[in-house]
Each structure stands twice: as structure tokens, then as C-alpha cells.
Design an enzyme around this catalytic site. Structure first.
Site, PDB file in Angstrom:
ATOM      1  N   LEU A 260       0.852  -1.188   0.000  1.00  0.00           N
ATOM      2  CA  LEU A 260       0.000   0.000   0.000  1.00  0.00           C
ATOM      3  C   LEU A 260       0.884   1.233   0.000  1.00  0.00           C
ATOM      4  O   LEU A 260       1.732   1.388   0.872  1.00  0.00           O
ATOM      5  CB  LEU A 260      -0.915   0.008   1.243  1.00  0.00           C
ATOM      6  CG  LEU A 260      -1.771  -1.240   1.464  1.00  0.00           C
ATOM      7  CD1 LEU A 260      -2.616  -1.078   2.725  1.00  0.00           C
ATOM      8  CD2 LEU A 260      -2.679  -1.506   0.272  1.00  0.00           C
ATOM      9  N   PHE A 261       0.689   2.103  -1.000  1.00  0.00           N
ATOM     10  CA  PHE A 261       1.455   3.348  -1.082  1.00  0.00           C
ATOM     11  C   PHE A 261       0.585   4.503  -0.625  1.00  0.00           C
ATOM     12  O   PHE A 261      -0.585   4.595  -1.007  1.00  0.00           O
ATOM     13  CB  PHE A 261       1.937   3.583  -2.520  1.00  0.00           C
ATOM     14  CG  PHE A 261       2.966   2.585  -2.959  1.00  0.00           C
ATOM     15  CD1 PHE A 261       4.288   2.719  -2.569  1.00  0.00           C
ATOM     16  CD2 PHE A 261       2.618   1.508  -3.754  1.00  0.00           C
ATOM     17  CE1 PHE A 261       5.251   1.796  -2.961  1.00  0.00           C
ATOM     18  CE2 PHE A 261       3.569   0.589  -4.151  1.00  0.00           C
ATOM     19  CZ  PHE A 261       4.886   0.728  -3.766  1.00  0.00           C
ATOM     20  N   ASP A 262       1.171   5.385   0.181  1.00  0.00           N
ATOM     21  CA  ASP A 262       0.359   6.407   0.838  1.00  0.00           C
ATOM     22  C   ASP A 262       0.283   7.730   0.111  1.00  0.00           C
ATOM     23  O   ASP A 262      -0.609   8.507   0.354  1.00  0.00           O
ATOM     24  CB  ASP A 262       0.886   6.641   2.267  1.00  0.00           C
ATOM     25  CG  ASP A 262       2.276   7.259   2.266  1.00  0.00           C
ATOM     26  OD1 ASP A 262       3.007   7.026   1.297  1.00  0.00           O
ATOM     27  OD2 ASP A 262       2.622   7.964   3.212  1.00  0.00           O
ATOM     28  N   LYS A 263       1.217   8.021  -0.789  1.00  0.00           N
ATOM     29  CA  LYS A 263       1.187   9.364  -1.370  1.00  0.00           C
ATOM     30  C   LYS A 263       1.918   9.418  -2.705  1.00  0.00           C
ATOM     31  O   LYS A 263       2.649   8.509  -3.071  1.00  0.00           O
ATOM     32  CB  LYS A 263       1.743  10.383  -0.394  1.00  0.00           C
ATOM     33  CG  LYS A 263       3.204  10.155  -0.023  1.00  0.00           C
ATOM     34  CD  LYS A 263       3.555  10.914   1.216  1.00  0.00           C
ATOM     35  CE  LYS A 263       3.575  12.389   0.980  1.00  0.00           C
ATOM     36  NZ  LYS A 263       2.682  13.200   1.721  1.00  0.00           N
ATOM     37  N   THR A 266       5.879   8.942  -3.334  1.00  0.00           N
ATOM     38  CA  THR A 266       6.469   7.618  -3.195  1.00  0.00           C
ATOM     39  C   THR A 266       6.691   6.962  -4.556  1.00  0.00           C
ATOM     40  O   THR A 266       7.662   6.256  -4.767  1.00  0.00           O
ATOM     41  CB  THR A 266       5.547   6.723  -2.342  1.00  0.00           C
ATOM     42  OG1 THR A 266       5.217   7.417  -1.144  1.00  0.00           O
ATOM     43  CG2 THR A 266       6.222   5.417  -1.984  1.00  0.00           C
TER      44      THR A 266
END
Length: 346
Positions: A260-263, A266
Site C-alpha cells: 500500500l502506497f500512501d502518497k 512515493t
């Protein structure tokens, strides 16, 4: 033990053994084992060096001086001379010298070194700032809240260095195996010597057989494979901009099946690009000419994207006058006799 026993046994055979016995020489075995071990160490050092370069680049982000406010004067001081609660001013374009709290002023700060986010973050009175981030267009007055090893940047550096020094669970297992393996091999070598003495009564043959056990059992791969692989992994990740805070996390990474990538920062390259220009009067080139011209003097990432787009379309830009930057909002300037504003909804 293996290389020393093989070498000394070979030296003995060269000078003291009979011609038939002198054929049992293990010089090349000693040389090969030592060469393999040294090659492994060399690869490990090279891998560590690449990770150390990433740590050095982090250390380079830390400013060495700060503008301390004493009374009504601004005095440049070394970072080491700062104390908690000191009042400092961070001018436009400077790096924030240490973690602190903004007590006056507002600006936009480039925090990409922490978050990977390319767009500056608007900061106002009461907001926290992090040492090593870059101040934008406005001067800010900051009260130091953390110094030296207590700053966020110093903590990141410690984590990366700690990951290099720590041992993974697999390495600990290898160490446990080695602790049992070595005494067992020594006992087998002694038993081999005793067995050959009982069988043949020839000391030279008995020593040769026991030395062969020590040489063949030398666990080069056991001692080198795990640390070399782990250090090489952290080094390769550091080159790609990935800082691993825990060796155990690296070892378990092969089990990951979902990330899961948050922003945005990234996954993106940190370089915004203009994709579309849509004008109400359908004259997109004129709109882009105005938008890019007014931002010719700006270093904002979005300004750079507009200017690049205008240059790609070979549009003629006009230098603006009376530029006024409004932190967190945008720009106001005069362009060919008209006042033009560009910014966000605020």
C-alpha cells in the site's frame, strides 16, 4: 584452522617427508580458501560503501550554521552552539538548521527529503518544521525544539546505520550452527587421526587424513553468503533511494504480496509535468504564455512545469514586474500593463 593445518602440513611434507609422502601438498587448497574468503569480504565492503554513501548524503542535508536572533541582531552561529529554545530566522532558500516551531512568518517548505512529496508544504505560525528541509519564498522565525541526535534527520540516519550493523534472524541461526559445527568438525578430525593411527600406525597418513577433513569441511559459504547477501541488498536499495530501517524487514520482504502506497511522492519522479491547458476562450497557447510568463522568477515545481511546457511549444514569454509571492496561495504580478494572479483556490 583448515588453511593453517593444510599449509603447515604441506611445509612439513616439503622439507621432512619422503618423496612419496611429499606428493600430498595442500598449498593450493589454502590459497583458494583464503582467496574466496577475501573476495567475499571485498564484495561485502563494496556493498557497505554504497549504503554508506546514502547515509553520507543524508548527513549532507544537515546545515552547519544557523542565523540566531540575539536581541535585535542576527548572528550566524554553528549548529553545535545552538541550545533548546533558541530563536532563529530561516531566510528564503535556506535549509532549516534544526527541528523547531514557527513562531512568526509563513512560507512553503520543500520536505521531499522526508516524504518524497515534490510539492512544497505551506507552513504557518504554530507549525512544526524539520531540520534539513528547504525554506521557500518567505522568511520564518523558528524556536528550536530538538537538537543534534534528537532531530528527525539524525534519527533516520541512526536507523539506516543500525540496519547495517544489526543481524538478521537467519544470520543468528548461521552463527548458532557455526558454534556447533566447528567443535564437531574438530572432533571428527581428531577421531580421523586416531582411527588412521590405529589402522596404519603412520603419523603422516593420519595427519594428512585429519587435515583433509578440516579443509573439506571449511564452511566458506556458511560464513559469507548471508552477510554478503544482506549487505548487498541494503546497498542496492540505498542506491534506489530506499532506506531499510530493519534487516529483519529485508529478510521477510520476499513474503510480501501486497503493498500500500500512501502518497504521490512515493511513486512519482518528483517532477510535475503539464498535461493539459484549457482556456475559457479556447486560446490555450495564450493562457499558457501568461501563466508561464508570470512565473519566470519562481522556483516552485509547478512553475517549472509550466515554463517547460511553454518552451516546448516555442511560446514567447514576457518577464513580469512587481512580483509578489503569497505563501501557500500563489503569485501576483504585473504583465504587459495588467495585474495577473496565479495560484490555488485560496
Amino acid at each position: 584452522m583448515g588453511t593453517s593445518a593444510a599449509y603447515l602440513y604441506s611445509v612439513y611434507n616439503v622439507f621432512f617427508a619422503s618423496q612419496a609422502e611429499a606428493a600430498d601438498l595442500y598449498f593450493e587448497a589454502s590459497a583458494v580458501i583464503l582467496t574466496l574468503i577475501l573476495m567475499g569480504k571485498y564484495l561485502e565492503i563494496r556493498a557497505k560503501r554504497s549504503t554508506s554513501a546514502a547515509v553520507r548524503s543524508l548527513i549532507a542535508l544537515r546545515p552547519t550554521t544557523a542565523n540566531k536572533i540575539v536581541g535585535d541582531k542576527i548572528i550566524p552561529v554553528s549548529i553545535s552552539d545552538l541550545r533548546l529554545g533558541d530563536y532563529i530566522v530561516v531566510k528564503p532558500g535556506e535549509r532549516v538548521p534544526t527541528d523547531g516551531l514557527i513562531e512568526d512568518g509563513e512560507s512553503e517548505l520543500d520536505e521531499s527529503m522526508l516524504t518524497g512529496e515534490s510539492l512544497p508544504v505551506h507552513k504557518n505560525t504554530g507549525d512544526q518544521v524539520t531540520g534539513g528541509t528547504i525554506n521557500g519564498s518567505g522568511a520564518i522565525f523558528v524556536r528550536a525544539t530538538a537538537l543534534g541526535e534528537s532531530t528527525r534527520l539524525a534519527q533516520i540516519i541512526r536507523l539506516v546505520e543500525g540496519a547495517q550493523a544489526s543481524k538478521a534472524p537467519l544470520q543468528k541461526l548461521v552463527d548458532k550452527v557455526a558454534a556447533i559445527f566447528v567443535p564437531v568438525i574438530v572432533l571428527i578430525a581428531l577421531a580421523t587421526f586416531a582411527g588412521w593411527m590405529v589402522y596404519s600406525g603412520d603419523v603422516t597418513s593420519a595427519v594428512g587424513a585429519s587435515v583433509a577433513v578440516l579443509v573439506i569441511a571449511c564452511p566458506c559459504a556458511l560464513g559469507l553468503a548471508t552477510p554478503t547477501a544482506l549487505v548487498a541488498g541494503t546497498g542496492a536499495a540505498a542506491k534506489a533511494g530506499i532506506l531499510i530501517r530493519d534487516i529483519e524487514a529485508l529478510e521477510r520482504a520476499h513474503k510480501v504480496d501486497t503493498i500500500l502506497f500512501d502518497k504521490t511522492g512515493t511513486l512519482t519522479v518528483g517532477k510535475p509535468v503539464l498535461t493539459d491547458a484549457q482556456a475559457f476562450d479556447r486560446n490555450d497557447d495564450r493562457l499558457l504564455t501568461i501563466a508561464a510568463s508570470i512565473q519566470l522568477g519562481s522556483e516552485h515545481p509547478l512553475a517549472s512545469a509550466l515554463i517547460r511546457a511553454a518552451e516546448e511549444r516555442n511560446l514567447k514569454l514576457t518577464r513580469p514586474r512587481s512580483i509578489k509571492a503569497i505563501p501557500g496561495k500563489g503569485l501576483i504580478a504585473e504583465l504587459t500593463g495588467q495585474q495577473v494572479s496565479i495560484g490555488n483556490a485560496a
